[in-house]
Write an enzyme that holds these catalytic residues in place. Structure first.
Site, PDB file in Angstrom:
ATOM      1  N   CYS A   1      23.725  29.925  22.771  1.00 46.14           N
ATOM      2  CA  CYS A   1      23.476  29.887  24.345  1.00 46.14           C
ATOM      3  C   CYS A   1      22.770  28.945  24.512  1.00 46.14           C
ATOM      4  CB  CYS A   1      22.962  31.308  25.027  1.00 46.14           C
ATOM      5  SG  CYS A   1      24.001  32.934  24.545  1.00 46.14           S
TER       6      CYS A   1
ATOM      7  N   ARG B   1      25.722  22.974  22.772  1.00 54.07           N
ATOM      8  CA  ARG B   1      25.182  23.813  22.395  1.00 54.07           C
ATOM      9  C   ARG B   1      26.122  24.534  21.704  1.00 54.07           C
ATOM     10  NH1 ARG B   1      19.343  24.151  22.771  1.00 54.07           N
ATOM     11  NH2 ARG B   1      20.012  27.044  22.349  1.00 54.07           N
TER      12      ARG B   1
ATOM     13  N   TRP C   1      27.796  31.399  24.221  1.00 51.16           N
ATOM     14  CA  TRP C   1      28.093  31.894  23.184  1.00 51.16           C
ATOM     15  C   TRP C   1      28.399  33.181  22.669  1.00 51.16           C
ATOM     16  CZ3 TRP C   1      27.554  32.394  17.376  1.00 51.16           C
ATOM     17  CH2 TRP C   1      28.627  31.686  16.913  1.00 51.16           C
TER      18      TRP C   1
ATOM     19  N   ASN D   1      18.493  34.493  25.662  1.00 49.77           N
ATOM     20  CA  ASN D   1      19.401  33.172  24.637  1.00 49.77           C
ATOM     21  C   ASN D   1      18.395  34.453  23.006  1.00 49.77           C
ATOM     22  OD1 ASN D   1      19.955  31.437  22.544  1.00 49.77           O
ATOM     23  ND2 ASN D   1      19.290  30.196  22.960  1.00 49.77           N
ATOM     24  N   GLY D   2      19.988  34.883  21.651  1.00 49.82           N
ATOM     25  CA  GLY D   2      19.464  35.630  21.285  1.00 49.82           C
ATOM     26  C   GLY D   2      19.760  36.749  21.042  1.00 49.82           C
TER      27      GLY D   2
ATOM     28  N   GLU E   1      31.320  17.319   2.305  1.00 50.48           N
ATOM     29  CA  GLU E   1      30.944  16.792   3.862  1.00 50.48           C
ATOM     30  C   GLU E   1      32.313  16.447   4.676  1.00 50.48           C
ATOM     31  OE1 GLU E   1      28.537  18.298   5.432  1.00 50.48           O
ATOM     32  OE2 GLU E   1      28.870  16.307   7.441  1.00 50.48           O
TER      33      GLU E   1
ATOM     34  N   LYS F   1      33.516  17.900   8.030  1.00 54.20           N
ATOM     35  CA  LYS F   1      34.077  17.051   8.945  1.00 54.20           C
ATOM     36  C   LYS F   1      34.879  17.426  10.170  1.00 54.20           C
ATOM     37  CE  LYS F   1      30.622  16.304   9.201  1.00 54.20           C
ATOM     38  NZ  LYS F   1      29.748  17.105   9.818  1.00 54.20           N
TER      39      LYS F   1
ATOM     40  N   GLU G   1      36.452  21.185  11.034  1.00 56.89           N
ATOM     41  CA  GLU G   1      35.768  21.615  12.183  1.00 56.89           C
ATOM     42  C   GLU G   1      35.675  21.318  13.022  1.00 56.89           C
ATOM     43  OE1 GLU G   1      31.001  20.595  12.020  1.00 56.89           O
ATOM     44  OE2 GLU G   1      31.451  19.490  11.388  1.00 56.89           O
TER      45      GLU G   1
ATOM     46  N   HIS H   1      41.987  25.730 -11.901  1.00 54.54           N
ATOM     47  CA  HIS H   1      41.493  27.375 -12.219  1.00 54.54           C
ATOM     48  C   HIS H   1      42.319  27.822 -11.782  1.00 54.54           C
ATOM     49  CE1 HIS H   1      39.786  26.254 -16.136  1.00 54.54           C
ATOM     50  NE2 HIS H   1      39.164  25.310 -15.100  1.00 54.54           N
TER      51      HIS H   1
ATOM     52  N   LYS I   1      26.316  23.967  18.668  1.00 52.02           N
ATOM     53  CA  LYS I   1      25.580  23.338  17.975  1.00 52.02           C
ATOM     54  C   LYS I   1      23.937  23.143  17.122  1.00 52.02           C
ATOM     55  CE  LYS I   1      24.144  18.726  17.080  1.00 52.02           C
ATOM     56  NZ  LYS I   1      24.592  17.879  15.611  1.00 52.02           N
TER      57      LYS I   1
END
Ligand code: AGP
Length: 590
Positions: free
Chosen positions: A2, A27, A73, A97-98, A465, A469, A472, A488, A585
């Site tokens: 948020c 964000r 968010w 926020n939180g 990575e 990339k 996402e 396996h 973010k």
């Protein structure tokens, strides 16, 4: 996560609130709203989806000089207009926020006092609690002191009270919040870029501090006492929020990577962290920062001969704590606000373990928590998918590993100088990689639904990575596998045309991974090899050649093509590259 914005001053508030919300889009959010004072009444406008949907409902010329805004968010309650902030209960309107961890019991308390609720959010409960306490205290300062003890969890609040038509209140528990100031008014925001077009001068609200903000005065309080705070100047500028001609922030930030490496090399001599006294290193981090930790592990162990454990922070914080005293716990975090990484570092500190932060945001919560901090110098990163900041993390960690290897006489002065010379050539080599054409390769794979990344040793960390990339921002299911692990189970998923991206920079493991590539190639896989060495032509379909490097610089070189490939694939799939769905973010909640 948020985002919070607020303003009180001489200028019309709504354009500042909307501009601030746009700056906070990076964000991650799924709804937004504002509340503003007009003719001594608090008006509220909310919308789901993008800020542009909110703009359509707002008349920015409204005669209002104070207000708050929020990008949400969703955590408690679906992303609906009803759950969007601000929330209004009684005399109180607030943005949050939180997470309020004890909201359920507080909600029962409010219901028992006759309050009713319109939303599923913990935020509305906070508003009701504040209203309830305020009606007893009749004073917002006293109310917020009490509230700061009642609400449990990590939160930052921006609050309007209808009885105080010239004052904006802010409370910080853990989630970041700054108070900006200018000659035309004062602000609250989750970060300075949100108000960078208004001012670069700000105060950092610390945990359990309260701010009373008027047009031309600001008062700070802690535990009921007024306190003085240091004014700070933000080092960035408005270009932070400008794509500077690039189609996306992600592309702009990738093209900043050459400067980032240059700046990191210049900052290297200032790294204040001698690691020689530690028998062991633990790295705690999330996402790309976790992958950077895995790259560091391979270098620290191979060259500095120190054992390194890399653990996902959300696992570390709940596992049995067995870390021994002469261990250094390193927290790696671009934002410096990732809740799990912060919690893991707090746990280490509570147990008397030394902590080091490798962080990209000055004064962030992690930077303020750890015993020592090394700032990466990537500059503000707006795109949700990290590129330049990840590269800064890997470069910084590689230099730390090199420095420790040299301090422990595991490499000679001549070897050290050769490697440092290679580092000095990195910016040019990265630029060469950035300017290659990845569109043709992207066109071959962008319609696939499953893509596998393979690697061994450090190349497995790089494959992780690369796969993050891609997935996402393009929403293609991509997974990284240790190449030796395919047999396996996973190899059963390989079909004709399944794209496999194989990273080969560690020549010691080349033969092994080439034979793994041949195994999947024989089963129809379409193989793209990213390598700095010769590979049998029959073992792949496409190759991206990396410039020559050394084990300390190869990880930086190998990831650039994968970042660019992810970008080109997402472009072809018409995805929202800078703001991928469901992502934030900085993940400031666990
Ligand atoms: C990176 O592309 C992701 N957006 C994400 O995995 C990120 O690396 C992770 O959330 C950690 O963030 P931090 O570095 O700010 O702690």
């Amino acid at each position: 996560m948020c985002g919070i914005i607020g303003y009180v001053g001489k200028k019309k508030a709504l354009p500042i609130l909307i501009e601030g919300l746009k700056a906070l889009e990076y964000r991650g959010y799924d709804s937004a709203g504002i509340a503003y004072l007009k003719n001594n009444t608090i008006e509220m406008v909310k919308s789901i989806g993008r800020i542009s949907n909110l703009e359509e409902k707002v008349i920015e010329t409204e005669d209002s000089y104070m207000g708050i805004g929020h990008t949400r968010w969703a955590t408690h309650g679906k992303p609906t207009e009803n759950n969007a902030h601000p929330h209004h209960v009684g005399k109180i309107t607030l943005v949050h926020n939180g997470i309020i961890e004890n909201y359920k019991e507080l909600k029962e308390e409010c219901l028992a006092k006759g309050y009713t609720f319109q939303s599923d959010t913990d935020t509305e409960v906070a508003a009701a609690m504040i209203d309830m306490v305020y009606r007893e205290e009749k004073d917002m300062q006293k109310t917020l002191q009490k509230i700061n003890k009642i609400l449990e969890g990590s939160y930052a609040l921006g609050i309007l009270c209808e009885d105080d038509t010239d004052t904006l209140y802010a409370v910080r528990k853990d989630s970041p919040l700054i108070v900006g100031t200018s000659t035309t008014g004062n602000y609250i925001a989750s970060d300075v870029p949100a108000i960078i077009k208004e001012t670069k001068v700000y105060y950092l609200l610390e945990p359990n501090e309260i701010a009373e903000i008027k047009e031309s005065e600001i008062h700070f309080y802690k535990e009921g006492k007024e306190i003085e705070k240091e004014k700070k100047e933000y080092e960035g500028d408005a270009s932070v929020r400008d794509k500077m001609g690039y189609a996306h922030f992600m592309l702009k930030e990738m093209h900043e990577e050459t400067d980032v490496i240059q700046n990191t090399l210049q900052a290297f001599p200032t790294f204040d962290a001698s690691l020689t006294s530690y028998k062991k290193i633990q790295i705690v981090s999330c996402g790309s920062a976790f992958h950077a930790g895995l790259v560091a592990k391979s270098l620290f162990e191979k060259y500095a001969k120190v054992p390194v454990e890399v653990t996902i922070a959300s696992e570390y914080r709940y596992a049995p704590f067995l870390t021994e005293k002469n261990t250094l716990v390193i927290g790696v975090s671009q934002s410096g606000e990732t809740a799990d990484t912060l919690a893991a570092l707090k746990l280490a500190k509570e147990n008397g373990i030394d902590t080091l932060g490798i962080v990209n945001v000055k004064e962030s919560s992690i930077a303020r928590e750890v015993d020592k901090v090394i700032y990466t110098v990537a500059g503000p990163e707006i795109a949700v998918a990290t590129t330049k900041a990840y590269l800064a993390q890997v470069t910084t960690l590689s230099l730390l590993a090199l420095s420790l290897a040299y301090e422990k006489d595991n490499i000679t002065k001549e070897e050290y100088d050769t490697i440092m010379h290679d580092f000095s050539l990195l910016p040019t080599k990265v630029k060469e990689l950035l300017n290659k054409n990845y569109k043709e390769i992207a066109e071959k794979i962008y319609q696939k639904e499953d893509i596998f990344y393979l690697g061994r040793g450090v190349d497995y960390a790089l494959a992780m990575e690369g796969s993050l990339k891609l997935k996402e921002i393009s929403y293609i299911h991509a997974e990284a596998y240790a190449a030796g692990e395919l047999k396996h189970g996973t190899i059963s998923l390989i079909e004709k045309g399944t794209p496999v991206i194989s990273v080969i920079t560690d020549t010691n493991l080349k033969e092994k991974i080439v034979s793994n590539n041949k195994e999947v190639h024989a089963r129809g896989a379409y193989i793209l090899v990213i390598t700095n060495t010769d590979i049998p032509e029959e073992s792949y379909d496409l190759k991206i050649e990396l410039p020559e490097g050394n084990p300390f610089t190869n990880p930086v070189l190998a990831v650039v093509p994968m970042q660019m490939l992810g970008y080109e694939v997402a472009l072809l799939r018409k995805c929202d590259i800078d703001k991928p769905k469901n992502l934030a973010k900085s993940v400031t909640v666990e």
